[in-house]
Motif scaffolding. Structure first.
Motif: not given
Length: 129
Positions: A22-30, A32-41
């Protein structure tokens, strides 16, 4: 008659394992949201096929130990430094060939330092694949 006490069955540590997962799941969820995704275009620049050239104002050291500056041969490292202005001596850029032995590179760096070069910067290729 005396009854024998039954031994308690050993519980498996599944609760601890569930907590770790559960702690690993929470860590990877947080994380993963720190880096903004690149614009798809957006299309990134590809530099794989660019011709490699030495940056300007650098002393190039070839694999055989030969020194060149702006395509002209230099007799030795000390002569190169004496031909520089006082400002240019404070930071000398050096581009060694990949096949140049490390001992030769260190000797050239010592010669540059002995002739009055301040900071010696070695310019290298950074490969991103």
């Amino acid at each position: 008659m005396r009854k024998l006490a039954k031994a308690k069955p050993q519980r498996e540590p599944t609760i601890a394992l569930i907590n770790i997962v559960f702690l690993m799941l929470v860590f990877f969820m947080v994380a993963g949201t720190l880096a903004q995704p690149l614009d798809k275009t957006l299309t990134l620049v590809n530099t794989k096929d660019l011709e490699g050239r030495a940056p300007p104002d650098t002393l190039v050291v070839h694999s055989d130990g030969r020194l060149t500056y702006h395509g002209e041969d230099q007799s030795d490292a000390a002569a190169y430094v004496t031909g520089l202005s006082e400002d240019d001596r404070s930071k000398v850029r050096l581009v060694p060939d990949r096949e140049l032995p490390a001992e030769d590179l260190m000797k050239i760096a010592r010669d540059l330092r002995g002739a009055g070069a301040g900071q010696i910067m070695i310019v290298t290729e950074r490969g991103l694949e």
